[in-house]
Scaffold this active site. Structure first.
Site, PDB file in Angstrom:
ATOM      1  N   LEU A 163       0.788  -1.128  -0.046  1.00 53.01           N
ATOM      2  CA  LEU A 163      -0.051   0.055   0.181  1.00 53.01           C
ATOM      3  C   LEU A 163       0.886   1.235  -0.092  1.00 53.01           C
ATOM      4  CD1 LEU A 163      -2.641  -1.132   2.823  1.00 53.01           C
ATOM      5  CD2 LEU A 163      -2.696  -1.374   0.327  1.00 53.01           C
ATOM      6  N   CYS A 164       0.805   2.081  -1.152  1.00 52.16           N
ATOM      7  CA  CYS A 164       1.907   3.059  -1.185  1.00 52.16           C
ATOM      8  C   CYS A 164       1.336   4.262  -1.720  1.00 52.16           C
ATOM      9  CB  CYS A 164       2.860   2.595  -2.254  1.00 52.16           C
ATOM     10  SG  CYS A 164       3.850   0.984  -1.779  1.00 52.16           S
TER      11      CYS A 164
END
EC number: 3.5.1.23
Length: 395
Positions: free
Chosen positions: A142-143
């Site tokens: 998750l970025c």
């Protein structure tokens, strides 16, 4: 035991609380300023540099790095094993991983299989567990990635690597277990051939794909996970069943960084190559207008969203949701990132205040392992481990 209706109310209340927290102090904050050069409680330290010699046989390339990082890699591999054994206490899942997984997945493309075998040998970790460690980056990344262009046409690429959601919560210090265990494994890598840099990347020791990197003077590239029903699990199942016409996304990213010679060539490959898992590729170049987010399904490109400063689009922001859809209400990092970029303005965007944007909660959160800043034309590549002290949102 809670009745179904009471349980539903409890879950609803928890969801509402998290949703409110996404948009209210102290879980969010006004856009940070003057956080660069990094210091203070959100700064864990710089990532160390290692050289990966591409002239060596693949089996030997990671030897020096893995001698240093083997103890930390064993810690995280054991944590993952413990999580699996919590759900399947018999230990049969890990037995299958150790004994069957290498055979089930068959040959990996290019140098990757030999590199993983070399890592397994140096660390004394079973090959199946090294393969699992490499695979799980296809699912839990998750970025936040940003490419921005200043008024002079100069490009800056930044990213927060958020990793480890739902992979164990430490109630003693309010942190994600895997997130914390990845920080000592965070490294900067200088891939060289004939003693000259081919590309640079930030990664986790033991992982042979790439999620963040750049080719000096040419382009920068980051990879974000994309949630989809037609997801990576199906791609891996097809691979096991013998349909191997798609690329692992981390391997594709590394291949592009190693072999592509221009922004346009990289964009073309990332747009057209079949991949095992849906993804977002965030690509930056070396001149005005060269920046885009490529939204990928496993078999095709769904959208290429490009910089167009003349039309007022001087930045692109990508988290883990399609740009034409609202982000999940419990996980909106897009809105605060865009708000801080808009407040910064194109006239003032810089390496320094890109770090400010990526340091503002909830863009910075409990899942953030590191922040990377890239300036392709100036050959600047900096990676810093991060902390998010309480009060801080879990994701």
């Amino acid at each position: 035991m809670l009745g179904r209706s009471r349980l539903a109310l409890v879950l609803l209340a928890a969801a509402v609380s998290c949703a409110v927290a996404q948009h209210a102090p102290p879980w969010t904050e006004d856009c940070r300023k003057s956080t660069y050069p990094p210091s203070g409680p959100t700064y864990r330290g710089p990532a160390p540099w290692y050289t990966i010699n591409l002239d060596l046989p693949p089996y030997k390339r990671w030897h020096e790095l893995m001698v240093d990082k083997a103890p930390m890699l064993k810690v995280i591999v054991n944590s993952l094993k413990n999580m699996v054994n919590t759900f399947v206490p018999s230990g049969k899942v890990m037995q299958i991983v150790d004994e069957k997984l290498p055979g089930l997945l068959g040959n990996f493309p290019g140098p990757f299989e030999e590199e993983m075998k070399g890592i397994a040998a140096v660390t004394d970790i079973p090959l199946g567990e090294i393969i699992s460690y490499n695979i799980f980056y296809e699912f839990f990344t998750l970025c936040t990635s940003i490419v921005a262009e200043d008024k002079k046409g100069h490009l800056i690429h930044g990213r927060n690597m958020d990793f480890g959601v739902f992979l164990g919560w430490n109630i003693n210090n309010d942190t994600w277990v895997i997130t914390e265990e990845l920080k000592p494994l965070t490294v900067n890598l200088d891939f060289q051939r004939n003693n000259k840099t081919v590309f640079k990347a930030s990664s986790f020791a033991g992982y042979v794909g790439m999620l963040t990197g750049f080719k000096p003077g040419l382009f920068s590239l980051t990879l974000n996970e994309r949630f989809s029903v037609n997801g990576g699990y199906l791609g891996i199942l097809e691979w096991i069943l013998g349909k191997k016409d798609a690329m692992w996304i981390g391997f594709l990213t590394r291949t592009v960084l190693e072999n592509s010679t221009s922004y346009e060539e990289a964009k073309n490959i990332l747009t057209k190559t079949k991949i095992l898992a849906p993804a977002y590729f965030i690509l930056g170049g070396n001149q005005s207008g060269e920046g885009c987010v490529i939204t990928r399904d496993r078999k095709e490109s769904l959208d290429v969203y490009e910089l167009d400063a003349k039309q007022g689009r001087w930045y692109v922001v990508q988290t883990n949701y399609d740009r034409w859809k609202n982000p999940f209400f419990l996980d909106d990092r897009r809105t605060p990132a865009k708000m801080c970029l808009n407040r910064t303005t194109q006239e003032n965007i810089s390496f320094e205040n890109m770090y400010d944007v990526l340091s503002t909660k909830p863009v910075l959160n409990k899942l953030t392992v590191f922040t990377t800043l890239i300036d392709v034309t100036k050959d600047q590549f900096e990676t810093y481990m991060r902390d998010c002290p309480d009060p801080c949102i879990g994701w």
